[in-house]
Scaffold this active site. Structure first.
Site, PDB file in Angstrom:
ATOM      1  N   ILE A 285      82.148  80.271  76.018  1.00 18.69           N
ATOM      2  CA  ILE A 285      82.174  81.736  75.887  1.00 18.69           C
ATOM      3  C   ILE A 285      83.246  82.164  74.893  1.00 18.69           C
ATOM      4  CG2 ILE A 285      82.545  83.920  77.109  1.00 18.69           C
ATOM      5  CD1 ILE A 285      81.603  82.413  79.659  1.00 18.69           C
ATOM      6  N   GLU A 287      85.651  84.315  74.296  1.00 20.43           N
ATOM      7  CA  GLU A 287      86.333  85.393  75.025  1.00 20.43           C
ATOM      8  C   GLU A 287      86.892  86.477  74.115  1.00 20.43           C
ATOM      9  OE1 GLU A 287      86.468  81.719  77.537  1.00 20.43           O
ATOM     10  OE2 GLU A 287      86.924  82.187  75.448  1.00 20.43           O
ATOM     11  N   ASP A 329      68.406 115.681  55.169  1.00 19.72           N
ATOM     12  CA  ASP A 329      68.175 117.100  54.960  1.00 19.72           C
ATOM     13  C   ASP A 329      68.416 117.402  53.481  1.00 19.72           C
ATOM     14  OD1 ASP A 329      67.634 119.702  55.544  1.00 19.72           O
ATOM     15  OD2 ASP A 329      69.526 120.125  56.550  1.00 19.72           O
ATOM     16  N   GLU A 697      84.858  72.705  70.543  1.00 21.62           N
ATOM     17  CA  GLU A 697      85.495  72.477  71.844  1.00 21.62           C
ATOM     18  C   GLU A 697      84.522  71.844  72.832  1.00 21.62           C
ATOM     19  OE1 GLU A 697      86.698  76.426  72.738  1.00 21.62           O
ATOM     20  OE2 GLU A 697      88.063  76.553  71.013  1.00 21.62           O
ATOM     21  N   ASN A 722      91.084  80.044  72.045  1.00 18.80           N
ATOM     22  CA  ASN A 722      90.062  81.090  71.908  1.00 18.80           C
ATOM     23  C   ASN A 722      90.654  82.486  71.791  1.00 18.80           C
ATOM     24  OD1 ASN A 722      88.217  79.060  72.103  1.00 18.80           O
ATOM     25  ND2 ASN A 722      87.316  79.716  74.050  1.00 18.80           N
ATOM     26  N   THR A 725      94.842  81.845  69.016  1.00 18.07           N
ATOM     27  CA  THR A 725      94.673  81.308  67.659  1.00 18.07           C
ATOM     28  C   THR A 725      93.425  81.872  66.994  1.00 18.07           C
ATOM     29  OG1 THR A 725      95.732  79.274  68.434  1.00 18.07           O
ATOM     30  CG2 THR A 725      94.621  79.195  66.312  1.00 18.07           C
TER      31      THR A 725
END
Length: 886
Positions: A285, A287, A329, A697, A722, A725
């Site tokens: 994930i 994050e 318009d 990872e 995550n 860095t």
């Protein structure tokens, strides 16, 4: 009781007063209070803007945020409270940033807000009194004066040269002349000259009306209600992130199942399985992505503000870069919304061009392209004097010294033209007698005293004025109006009208004692061509749209001839014009086919605009809609990006919009598109960068598991990479400058997702390479101890990702083309990330948190040398796919 009931305009003054149980003395205070209790306040629901709680809740709509909350819950369940807290902090930070930005935009909206009519003069108990417009009720008798906003829907019971600007409601650029009396039941809304509508503005004369509808029961309120019934469409960014979050969730679940199965087969301890599962969930994930997206969009919002675009919702800034169709318009967007005399035609055949800026009282007169003094052209000053005398408009100056007009825009244009010839309205004789303009008469006639007698001046529709004339002024002399001259004048008038000009003629005559105001035998003085000039920057902006693959469609309530003339002047491509009646007669397929060729729509209603946007959307287009009127509000809400005018737009339009143009300029939209495309590119860059890092990872951790090695990276280490860095460097990618070809390529498909197939292959390839390098270093270093091996793997991951960062400075150009140092923020972010990692390796408190040991200088040099080939891998991939994959 509502103005939309068809009967009000059919009843006449007496019938309306009887139906409302009121009279010229108005309501009593007691009855007014009772009706206020019955009908409620005269307010449009929703004008107060979004509340802070509502803005906060909007920040949690993202599917990715929900995935993060699930990840936090899992981390907490397995005892990794620090990880759970870190993820929750990111979610809260994201919500705070989004809330602050949208709250600031709401404050900007309040600064731009023009209240519809704070005060109204009403007759109650036979006396005139000024009240808050919110307490008006059906049956109230209201007085109207020039410059005042109409505070409710009224049936007019008395008028004196009353003209009302109804453009916010009907789209008509010319003020509507209002009179009392009954009308046929089938009379269209735009032609109900005995009604004045809430939110419109009195530009000339005065009147008295009986309130027939207030608040949400008015025409304004009905369209505002229609806006709320329109279902909002998801922005392209929201759709892309939702798709990404689903994919991430699916991958996280699959990885978790895989971990359990492998762990059970290897007979690993349950706690180790949980620890590995959490590590992989954290690794899968991204994050930091929601916070980085929010921060990047916030930076873009500031840049758009410098380009005169006030963004109300963060995602709208990126959506602007994905636009494939702009429905614009005409008045005030492609044009200046400043009616001006562009040409004067005199009966002798002379044509005089008039140049000047806006309502400035200075300008230039030209004959055959050469500048002339107005006095050198026989008859010109007489014509200009007649236009200024036969007028109730006047020049004004605001507190900033900017010139403007008070009164009818058409009359104002004539007054400005006269001022440019040195003829000031305040120096001219006052009107002593008047026959006012009406839709039936199509002319205005006044009498003034000049010298020892009285002179009548007439101004109006050329064919009507010409019909009252028997003589012409040519060469400074009065001559009979013969058939040849009349035919030549009629031909010139027709040519001017076909060119989209509003044509106004003038005439005069010396009055004899006892003569009526409109006796025949007027002297025809000539006619003026009046237009709302196109903005100078509009043609170039439209050219940029064509270059960028964006279709532009003009949608206006104005007349077809006027719309066509403006389209031609600004270089809008396409053939012909589609009228509102034509739209009603077509089915969806026929209309869609027509819209591919015809780019000008005239005499359209709010329902027509909604239908057009719906058709474009169903075909897969990302639609931006511009507008300023009440009738634009539903379409603004329906479009992917609603863009309202901030200067001359209505509150309803601004409330329904995503972006407000501070300068009402179409060119600002195009500048905003360029900024939006930069944001779109950069969001793709840092999203792919983060995903490639996360894949690295996952590969390292899963590879170690399959190889039977100890856990390669701890959950806390992965979360550090995550959030700290990667987050810092990804944010720096978010401010990467726009690439040179940003407005020379077609918009990305909204269905393409953040990660198209070929791009996914490249991200997976680089991510796998990072993971393989980390795993190799860990395995080779295990002989020196698990903590040292894990510290090398942890630090190697950071170094490799910093090298990989430069692969994503561009999605298709090489790093040498973009320039290593073209984005100083990126260099600073990389240096900061490296320093943070140094702290994680050498600072005792962080060593304890991340279980690291000190590394030597050669260790750092080795990691850098091992990581450099990642740059070659990225360059090679771009070259293989043709360096054109976005």
């Amino acid at each position: 009781m509502a103005a939309r009931e068809p009967r009000w305009h059919t009843l006449g003054s007496a019938g309306v007063l009887d139906a409302l149980s009121t009279g010229e003395r108005g309501l009593s205070a007691t009855e007014a209070a009772a009706r206020l209790e019955r009908y409620g306040e005269n307010r449009i629901a929703g004008d107060e803007g979004a509340s802070v709680p509502a803005i906060v809740l909007r920040q949690f709509r993202s599917s990715l945020v929900l995935v993060l909350l699930v990840a936090a819950a899992i981390s907490l369940a397995v005892g990794e409270g620090v990880d759970a807290l870190a993820i929750l902090l990111i979610v809260v930070l994201n919500a705070v940033l989004g809330t602050v930005q949208e709250w600031q935009a709401e404050q900007g909206m309040k600064a731009l807000r023009r209240m519809l009519g704070l005060r109204a003069v009403v007759v109650r108990d036979g006396r005139e009194t000024e009240v808050d417009a919110a307490v008006l009720v059906p049956g109230d008798i209201v007085r109207l004066e020039s410059g005042q906003k109409v505070p409710a829907d009224l049936v007019l019971i008395a008028t004196t040269t009353l003209q009302v600007d109804e453009a916010p409601l009907t789209g008509e650029s010319e003020p509507a002349t209002k009179v009392e009396g009954a009308l046929p039941g089938e009379t269209p809304l735009a032609e109900r000259e005995n009604l004045a509508y809430m939110g419109t503005t009195v530009v000339n004369g005065r009147g008295t009306g009986a309130v027939v509808a207030t608040g949400m029961a008015t025409e304004f309120g009905w369209i505002a209600g229609l806006s709320r019934r329109v279902e909002e469409v998801k922005t392209p960014l929201t759709r892309r992130l939702d798709l990404l979050s689903r994919r991430v969730g699916e991958i996280a679940l699959a990885v978790a199942v895989l971990v359990v199965l492998i762990g059970l087969l290897q007979r690993r301890e349950v706690y180790e399985l949980f620890l590995t599962g959490v590590s992989l969930a954290v690794a899968v994930i991204p994050e930091g992505l929601p916070a980085v997206v929010t921060l990047s969009l916030a930076v873009g919002v500031k840049a758009l503000m410098r380009r005169h675009c006030l963004v109300r919702h963060l995602a709208a800034s990126e959506s602007l870069g994905s636009v494939t169709v702009i429905c614009t318009d005409k008045t005030g967007t492609l044009t200046r919304n400043e009616m001006a005399v562009s040409m004067v035609a005199l009966p002798g055949g002379e044509r005089v061009a008039v140049e000047g800026r806006g309502y400035e009282p200075t300008g230039t007169f030209l004959v055959d392209g050469a500048a002339v003094m107005p006095g050198m052209v026989p008859g010109l000053q007489v014509f200009l004097r007649a236009g200024a005398v036969c007028s109730h408009a006047s020049l004004t100056v605001d507190e900033d010294g900017r010139p403007g007009i008070l009164g009818s825009p058409t009359e104002g244009a004539l007054v400005v033209a006269a001022a440019r010839a040195g003829i000031r309205r305040e120096d001219l004789p006052a009107i002593e007698e008047e026959a006012s303009f009406s839709s039936a008469r199509k002319r205005m006639t006044v009498a003034v005293t000049e010298g020892e007698g009285r002179v009548a001046y007439m101004k109006g529709a050329p064919e009507v004025v010409l019909g009252h004339c028997t003589r012409v002024l040519t060469g400074g002399r009065v001559r009979p109006l013969d058939g040849v001259t009349r035919t030549a004048l009629q031909d010139g008038l027709e040519e001017a009208a076909q060119g989209g000009l509003r044509v106004i003629a003038t005439a005069c005559r010396r009055m004899k004692p006892g003569e009526g105001l409109e006796e025949p035998a007027f002297i025809f003085l000539g006619y003026a061509g009046i237009l709302d000039p196109p903005r100078e920057e509009a043609p170039e902006a439209l050219g940029l749209c064509r270059q960028a693959g964006i279709d532009v469609v003009m949608i206006t309530g104005d007349a077809p001839a006027t719309a066509t003339a403006v389209a031609r002047a600004v270089g809008l491509p396409g053939t012909g014009v589609v009228r509102g009646a034509d739209i009603d007669a077509m089915d969806d397929d026929a209309l869609l086919k027509t819209l591919r060729e015809t780019k000008v729509l005239a005499r359209v209603t709010a329902e027509h605009k909604l239908r057009v946007i719906d058709l474009f959307t169903r075909e897969g287009a990302v639609v931006a809609m511009t507008g300023d009127g009440v009738n634009d509000a539903p379409a603004l809400k329906k479009a992917h990006v609603g863009i309202a005018m901030g200067v001359k737009g209505t509150e309803a339009a601004r409330e329904a919009s995503d972006i407000v143009l501070v300068d009402d300029n179409f060119a600002s939209i195009v500048a905003g598109v360029a900024e939006g495309r930069r944001e779109t590119d950069n969001i793709a860059k840092f999203t792919r960068y983060l995903l490639s890092s996360n894949i690295g990872e996952v590969v390292a951790i899963t590879g170690g598991l399959l190889a039977g090695l100890p856990l390669v990276l701890l959950p806390a280490q992965v979360l550090w990479v995550n959030l700290v860095t990667d987050g810092v460097t990804a944010l720096a990618l978010g401010v990467e400058p726009a690439e040179k070809d940003v407005m020379r390529r077609t918009p990305a498909s909204p269905e393409a997702g953040v990660l198209p197939r070929r791009a996914a292959a490249g991200v997976a390839l680089i991510g796998a390479a990072i993971g393989a390098l980390v795993l190799t270093i860990f395995a080779l270093a295990l002989g020196a101890g698990e903590e040292r091996a894990r510290t090398l793997a942890f630090t190697g991951l950071v170094v490799f990702e910093l090298v990989n960062l430069f692969n994503f400075k561009s999605l298709h150009a090489g790093v040498l083309e973009t320039g290593l140092f073209s984005n100083p923020s990126l260099i600073a972010a990389a240096a900061a990330s490296l320093l943070l990692q140094v702290a994680a390796v050498y600072a005792p408190p962080l060593q304890a948190a991340f279980r690291t040991v000190p590394l030597t200088g050669p260790d750092w040099l080795l990691l850098l040398l091992v990581g450099l080939p990642l740059l070659l891998l990225g360059e090679g991939y771009k070259w293989v796919v043709g360096r054109g994959e976005k």
